[in-house]
Structures are given as structure tokens and as C-alpha cells.
Design a protein around this motif. Structure first.
Motif, mmCIF file in Angstrom:
data_model
loop_
_atom_site.group_PDB
_atom_site.id
_atom_site.type_symbol
_atom_site.label_atom_id
_atom_site.label_comp_id
_atom_site.label_asym_id
_atom_site.label_seq_id
_atom_site.Cartn_x
_atom_site.Cartn_y
_atom_site.Cartn_z
ATOM 1 N N PRO A 57 -3.412 -0.571 6.114
ATOM 2 C CA PRO A 57 -2.235 -0.865 5.285
ATOM 3 C C PRO A 57 -2.576 -1.497 3.942
ATOM 4 O O PRO A 57 -1.937 -1.187 2.938
ATOM 5 C CB PRO A 57 -1.422 -1.824 6.163
ATOM 6 C CG PRO A 57 -1.790 -1.437 7.561
ATOM 7 C CD PRO A 57 -3.242 -1.071 7.494
ATOM 8 N N ILE A 58 -3.585 -2.383 3.900
ATOM 9 C CA ILE A 58 -3.880 -3.046 2.626
ATOM 10 C C ILE A 58 -4.495 -2.085 1.610
ATOM 11 O O ILE A 58 -4.601 -2.418 0.430
ATOM 12 C CB ILE A 58 -4.788 -4.288 2.789
ATOM 13 C CG1 ILE A 58 -6.115 -3.930 3.474
ATOM 14 C CG2 ILE A 58 -4.067 -5.398 3.515
ATOM 15 C CD1 ILE A 58 -7.117 -5.075 3.458
ATOM 16 N N LEU A 117 5.036 -2.786 2.155
ATOM 17 C CA LEU A 117 5.922 -2.122 3.120
ATOM 18 C C LEU A 117 5.542 -2.542 4.540
ATOM 19 O O LEU A 117 6.434 -2.845 5.355
ATOM 20 C CB LEU A 117 5.803 -0.595 2.987
ATOM 21 C CG LEU A 117 6.537 0.237 4.042
ATOM 22 C CD1 LEU A 117 8.047 0.024 3.955
ATOM 23 C CD2 LEU A 117 6.200 1.729 3.890
ATOM 24 N N TYR A 118 4.274 -2.609 4.821
ATOM 25 C CA TYR A 118 3.794 -2.971 6.166
ATOM 26 C C TYR A 118 4.244 -4.380 6.537
ATOM 27 O O TYR A 118 4.576 -4.665 7.695
ATOM 28 C CB TYR A 118 2.277 -2.863 6.213
ATOM 29 C CG TYR A 118 1.680 -3.112 7.580
ATOM 30 C CD1 TYR A 118 1.916 -2.229 8.637
ATOM 31 C CD2 TYR A 118 0.864 -4.212 7.813
ATOM 32 C CE1 TYR A 118 1.357 -2.439 9.887
ATOM 33 C CE2 TYR A 118 0.298 -4.436 9.058
ATOM 34 C CZ TYR A 118 0.554 -3.548 10.095
ATOM 35 O OH TYR A 118 0.000 -3.769 11.339
ATOM 36 N N ASN A 119 4.269 -5.262 5.546
ATOM 37 C CA ASN A 119 4.641 -6.657 5.815
ATOM 38 C C ASN A 119 6.140 -6.919 5.675
ATOM 39 O O ASN A 119 6.590 -8.061 5.823
ATOM 40 C CB ASN A 119 3.873 -7.594 4.869
ATOM 41 C CG ASN A 119 2.397 -7.640 5.191
ATOM 42 O OD1 ASN A 119 2.002 -7.525 6.346
ATOM 43 N ND2 ASN A 119 1.572 -7.806 4.164
ATOM 44 N N SER A 120 6.913 -5.873 5.397
ATOM 45 C CA SER A 120 8.347 -6.065 5.168
ATOM 46 C C SER A 120 9.150 -6.142 6.466
ATOM 47 O O SER A 120 10.344 -6.418 6.443
ATOM 48 C CB SER A 120 8.896 -4.912 4.307
ATOM 49 O OG SER A 120 8.814 -3.678 5.022
ATOM 50 N N GLU A 161 0.973 -3.590 14.794
ATOM 51 C CA GLU A 161 0.906 -2.201 15.252
ATOM 52 C C GLU A 161 1.110 -1.234 14.077
ATOM 53 O O GLU A 161 1.719 -1.578 13.067
ATOM 54 C CB GLU A 161 1.974 -1.946 16.323
ATOM 55 C CG GLU A 161 1.808 -2.799 17.579
ATOM 56 C CD GLU A 161 0.523 -2.504 18.321
ATOM 57 O OE1 GLU A 161 0.054 -1.347 18.250
ATOM 58 O OE2 GLU A 161 -0.016 -3.400 18.964
ATOM 59 N N MET A 162 0.633 -0.019 14.236
ATOM 60 C CA MET A 162 0.618 0.938 13.133
ATOM 61 C C MET A 162 1.629 2.081 13.280
ATOM 62 O O MET A 162 1.942 2.752 12.305
ATOM 63 C CB MET A 162 -0.786 1.542 13.007
ATOM 64 C CG MET A 162 -1.856 0.556 12.561
ATOM 65 S SD MET A 162 -1.642 0.089 10.833
ATOM 66 C CE MET A 162 -2.063 1.642 10.027
ATOM 67 N N LYS A 163 2.147 2.326 14.473
ATOM 68 C CA LYS A 163 2.945 3.531 14.710
ATOM 69 C C LYS A 163 4.171 3.595 13.809
ATOM 70 O O LYS A 163 4.429 4.616 13.151
ATOM 71 C CB LYS A 163 3.358 3.612 16.179
ATOM 72 C CG LYS A 163 4.066 4.912 16.519
ATOM 73 C CD LYS A 163 4.335 5.023 18.021
ATOM 74 C CE LYS A 163 5.025 6.341 18.347
ATOM 75 N NZ LYS A 163 5.290 6.481 19.804
ATOM 76 N N GLU A 164 4.965 2.532 13.773
ATOM 77 C CA GLU A 164 6.176 2.535 12.958
ATOM 78 C C GLU A 164 5.829 2.665 11.484
ATOM 79 O O GLU A 164 6.510 3.376 10.732
ATOM 80 C CB GLU A 164 6.976 1.248 13.200
ATOM 81 C CG GLU A 164 8.309 1.215 12.456
ATOM 82 C CD GLU A 164 9.121 -0.021 12.766
ATOM 83 O OE1 GLU A 164 10.129 -0.253 12.070
ATOM 84 O OE2 GLU A 164 8.742 -0.765 13.713
ATOM 85 N N TYR A 165 4.769 1.983 11.055
ATOM 86 C CA TYR A 165 4.330 2.051 9.651
ATOM 87 C C TYR A 165 3.936 3.476 9.272
ATOM 88 O O TYR A 165 4.319 3.966 8.207
ATOM 89 C CB TYR A 165 3.156 1.103 9.450
ATOM 90 C CG TYR A 165 2.494 1.205 8.094
ATOM 91 C CD1 TYR A 165 3.120 0.740 6.941
ATOM 92 C CD2 TYR A 165 1.229 1.778 7.957
ATOM 93 C CE1 TYR A 165 2.513 0.830 5.696
ATOM 94 C CE2 TYR A 165 0.608 1.878 6.716
ATOM 95 C CZ TYR A 165 1.256 1.391 5.599
ATOM 96 O OH TYR A 165 0.653 1.495 4.365
ATOM 97 N N GLU A 166 3.177 4.152 10.130
ATOM 98 C CA GLU A 166 2.779 5.527 9.861
ATOM 99 C C GLU A 166 3.985 6.435 9.713
ATOM 100 O O GLU A 166 4.033 7.311 8.865
ATOM 101 C CB GLU A 166 1.843 6.037 10.973
ATOM 102 C CG GLU A 166 0.480 5.359 11.024
ATOM 103 C CD GLU A 166 -0.401 5.725 9.845
ATOM 104 O OE1 GLU A 166 -0.016 6.630 9.071
ATOM 105 O OE2 GLU A 166 -1.471 5.121 9.683
ATOM 106 N N MET A 188 6.991 5.480 8.758
ATOM 107 C CA MET A 188 7.684 5.116 7.542
ATOM 108 C C MET A 188 6.981 5.693 6.305
ATOM 109 O O MET A 188 7.620 6.178 5.383
ATOM 110 C CB MET A 188 7.772 3.587 7.428
ATOM 111 C CG MET A 188 8.677 2.941 8.454
ATOM 112 S SD MET A 188 8.524 1.126 8.464
ATOM 113 C CE MET A 188 9.206 0.721 6.866
ATOM 114 N N ILE A 189 5.652 5.625 6.299
ATOM 115 C CA ILE A 189 4.899 6.039 5.106
ATOM 116 C C ILE A 189 4.873 7.550 4.950
ATOM 117 O O ILE A 189 4.697 8.084 3.867
ATOM 118 C CB ILE A 189 3.464 5.449 5.145
ATOM 119 C CG1 ILE A 189 2.960 5.253 3.711
ATOM 120 C CG2 ILE A 189 2.509 6.306 5.956
ATOM 121 C CD1 ILE A 189 1.754 4.368 3.594
#
Length: 428
Positions: free
Chosen positions: A402-403, A409-412, A418-423, A425-426
């Protein structure tokens, strides 16, 4: 299974045992040797038992190149992650507001830019060695022609140097990313754990430096045999007794003088190798006693000298391979490659400055000026660092951390690491 390791658990290290199993003769591996029906043993390998052992040991060379490639892949990822984050992480600047990227700070640049330069330079050298190794495995390849001994030394050298480099790149990259770098999702953890495999798998790196020095000594001895190449032998030995000021051509030393640095790196390698050769001399007539005395010197008394000679060969090898290749590069990218190469050379000088000073291969004034040259080069390269990181060709999905992408966005939201939701979203 051997059990859980500190990293790289996808590798299936295991013990395999057989109980009362007989392998039919026709199923024996017989590319180089054969056991015939009557029990007769024949082999294509010429020479003694050691020659046959070395033929088997050669199978490790491809593994060493693979590990060097793996190390470089991880180093590139660590550099890309650290540089991307440094360019977007804002902190207090001249305005007093948090609008200044930490990559603008000299502290951050001095930590990361020399590692970026080494990553590029090691990669150029590795590609050269891969091509040369291919000559020994693929018939009729139009690549460099080098001796078997040189290939062995090159594979050992590049595996060790890149293995040590990923450990440094991952550790410093993690540190310069602060607490964000400590999060598992940002991938420095696996790189640090994996780097320890790079330092010991397919040969402990320090043991490989011993191998490099041993082969280099054998090569020197072969070239200096009486009647074979007297001129080369005299020239090599004269290096040991010629004053440093003459060897360096009277120059005081400059970090921007590429040919001067290459010259004193060559002298360094020769002096350190001659030093080991001299220390390994024994005046004992009995062969067994002489062998025991040499073992004691090599294994119990002179390892610092042996390691230094191995590193000197490795760093000069990398320098020579890169100097040649950069000269053939597309003119549009030569300027930045030359800056990276120059920074690598200055870094080698700084890391070994005591040797160059004590052997009068650089003056105190020249050594002091290296810092200014280093500072200037880092400052020149830093604005290009993100473009250089892009040059590694790592896709966004492969980079993953993420960095290195949209960390705000990851820290929002409450990501729980975890990465699943971030992936999801992106990608949206």
C-alpha cells in the motif's frame, strides 16, 4: 518436512529416505559417467577424483545465478516501495507546513540513493554473467568466451554480493519507511527473511568469497608458471613493490575520475591477492606437514585477508562488466547510467578508504573530497529516482505494498492489516 522456517516456506526442504531400495543400472544418472553391465566404470570427465567432484559441484552454479536473480528482484521491489513512499510521505518543510516529501531530505537520499545505484549496477553485471554462463549450457550461443574457472568465480561473486545487498536494501528500506515499513502488508518483512536465504543457500556467501580467492590464486599461479608468461609475472609482482604514488600516476584522487578509480580498484585486487599468496607460503619439505600448515594459515589465521581479496575481486568484476555495458547502452540513457556507476565507484572507495589511504592509492585531500562528490551525485540522481524505480518494470499488482501505491486510501478505513478490501477498492 524440515519444519517451519523464518521465511520462504514455499520451498519444500525435506528429508527423503529409502529402505531396501535397489535402483536398476539402466536407471542410473549417466550423462557424464557409466557403470557397464560387467561392473566396469567409465567417465567422460578427464582428470582425477577432484575433477569429477568439481563437475558435480558445477551444478550449483545455475542455482547461484538463480539466487542472485531472486535477490535482485527483491532488492528492486524494496527500492521501489521505499522511494515511492518517500516521495509521497509529507512532513514539515520550509513553509512550516507538512508539504515537503521526506525524499527531499538529505538523510533519506543518502540512505536510499546509493542502494538504488548498487541495485542497478549489480543488475547490469548479473545480466552479463547470465549471458556468459549460457555459453556453458547452450551449444553455439554467440556470447562471451571465458574460461571455466572465470565462470565459477563470477557465479560465486555475484551470488554473494547480491545476497548481501538485499539484506541491506530490505533493512534500510524498512527503516526509512518508519512504522509503515514495519507493517506486514508493506512487504519488507518477507524481503528481510528471504535475504537470509540469499546469504546462505547454494553456498554461504563468506565461503563463496573463500572459493573466489582460492580460484583466483590458482589462476594467478597458472599464469605465473616459469616460461609461460614471464612479462605478466614480472608486472604483477612489481605491483607489490611499487610505491602507491607511482601506481596511481601521481594523482591525488577524485571521485569524478572514473578511470582513476577503476585503476586503483584493479591495484587493490592485485595487492590483496598477492598478500594472501605471500601469507600462504610455507617452507616445509614434508608434503603432509606443508598441507597441514597451509590449512592452518588459510582456515585459522588469514581469513580476514582471504575475505578482503574475494570482495576486491567481486567489486572490480562488477565495475568492469558495467563499464563495458554502459558504454554500449542507448545514448539517451547513458548519462544517468554513468551517474549511477560513478556513485557505485565512490561508495566502494568510501567503504574501503582505509586500504586506499594506507597503500597511498589516494591522498588525504583526495579522500576528503569524496564526500563532496558523493553528496553532489546523490543530489543529481534523487530527482530521477522514481523514474529509475519505474525502470525495474514491476507492475502495480506485483508491487502490492500500500505505501507504494495509494497508502492514504489504505489508511482511510479500518483495514486490520488485511489487503483484500484494499485490492478491491484500488481496482474499482
Amino acid at each position: 518436512d524440515m519444519g517451519i522456517k523464518m521465511g520462504l516456506n514455499g520451498i519444500d526442504n525435506a528429508k527423503i529416505s529409502f529402505d531396501n531400495v535397489r535402483v536398476p543400472r539402466e536407471n542410473l544418472l549417466n550423462k557424464e559417467s557409466e557403470v557397464h553391465a560387467g561392473g566396469e566404470y567409465t567417465t567422460k570427465i578427464t582428470g582425477n577424483n577432484r575433477a569429477r567432484f568439481l563437475k558435480v559441484a558445477d551444478q550449483l552454479l545455475s542455482g547461484r545465478i538463480c539466487i542472485a536473480s531472486m535477490s535482485q528482484g527483491a532488492s528492486k521491489a524494496c527500492m521501489a516501495i521505499a522511494l515511492r513512499y518517500s516521495a509521497t510521505r509529507l512532513t514539515a518543510g520550509p513553509s512550516g507546513k507538512s508539504d515537503y516529501p521526506i525524499l527531499g531530505y538529505q538523510l533519506q537520499q543518502h540512505a536510499l540513493i546509493p542502494l538504488l545505484a548498487k541495485t542497478y549496477i549489480y543488475d547490469i553485471a548479473l545480466k552479463q554473467i547470465q549471458a556468459m554462463y549460457a555459453k556453458f549450457t547452450v551449444p553455439d550461443r554467440d556470447v562471451y568466451t571465458v574460461s571455466h574457472r572465470e565462470i565459477v568465480m563470477m557465479c560465486c561473486a555475484i551470488k554473494a554480493i547480491t545476497g548481501w545487498h538485499i539484506n541491506t536494501a530490505a533493512t534500510i528500506g524498512r527503516e526509512r519507511c518508519g512504522g509503515q515499513g514495519y507493517l506486514a502488508s508493506n512487504r519488507f518483512g518477507p524481503a528481510i527473511a528471504g535475504s537470509h536465504s540469499s546469504m546462505t543457500a547454494e553456498g554461504d556467501n563468506s565461503v563463496l568469497m573463500m572459493k573466489v580467492t582460492m580460484e583466483n590464486l590458482a589462476d594467478m599461479a597458472a599464469k605465473m608458471k616459469p616460461g609461460k608468461n614471464l612479462g605478466a609475472a614480472i608486472k604483477l609482482m612489481s605491483t607489490k613493490y611499487t610505491p602507491g604514488v607511482i601506481l596511481r600516476g601521481g594523482k591525488s584522487g577524485s571521485g569524478r575520475d572514473i578511470e582513476y578509480i577503476r585503476k586503483i580498484m584493479d591495484i587493490r585486487e592485485k595487492l590483496l591477492l598477492l598478500n594472501v599468496a605471500g601469507k600462504m607460503q610455507v617452507s616445509i619439505k614434508d608434503k603432509a606437514a606443508a598441507r597441514a600448515a597451509r590449512f592452518e594459515k588459510w582456515s585459522e589465521q588469514e581469513q580476514d585477508s582471504v575475505q578482503a581479496a574475494g570482495r576486491a575481486y567481486s567489486e572490480k568484476l562488477i565495475s568492469d562488466l558495467c563499464h563495458e555495458k554502459i558504454g554500449l547502452a542507448d545514448p539517451s540513457i547513458q548519462p544517468i547510467l554513468k551517474k549511477l556507476y560513478n556513485l557505485y565507484l565512490i561508495t566502494v572507495l568510501q567503504e574501503n578508504i582505509s586500504f586506499f589511504l594506507t597503500n597511498n592509492l589516494i591522498t588525504r585531500r583526495g579522500a576528503a573530497s569524496l564526500r563532496d562528490d558523493f553528496d553532489a551525485l546523490v543530489k543529481e540522481i534523487a530527482p530521477e529516482s522514481l523514474t529509475l524505480a519505474e525502470g525495474f518494470g514491476i507492475t502495480e499488482e506485483m508491487l502490492s505494498a500500500p505505501i507504494a501505491r495509494d497508502w492514504e486510501l489504505y489508511n482511510s478505513y479500518d483495514n486490520a492489516g488485511e489487503m483484500k478490501e484494499y485490492e478491491n477498492m484500488i481496482r474499482a
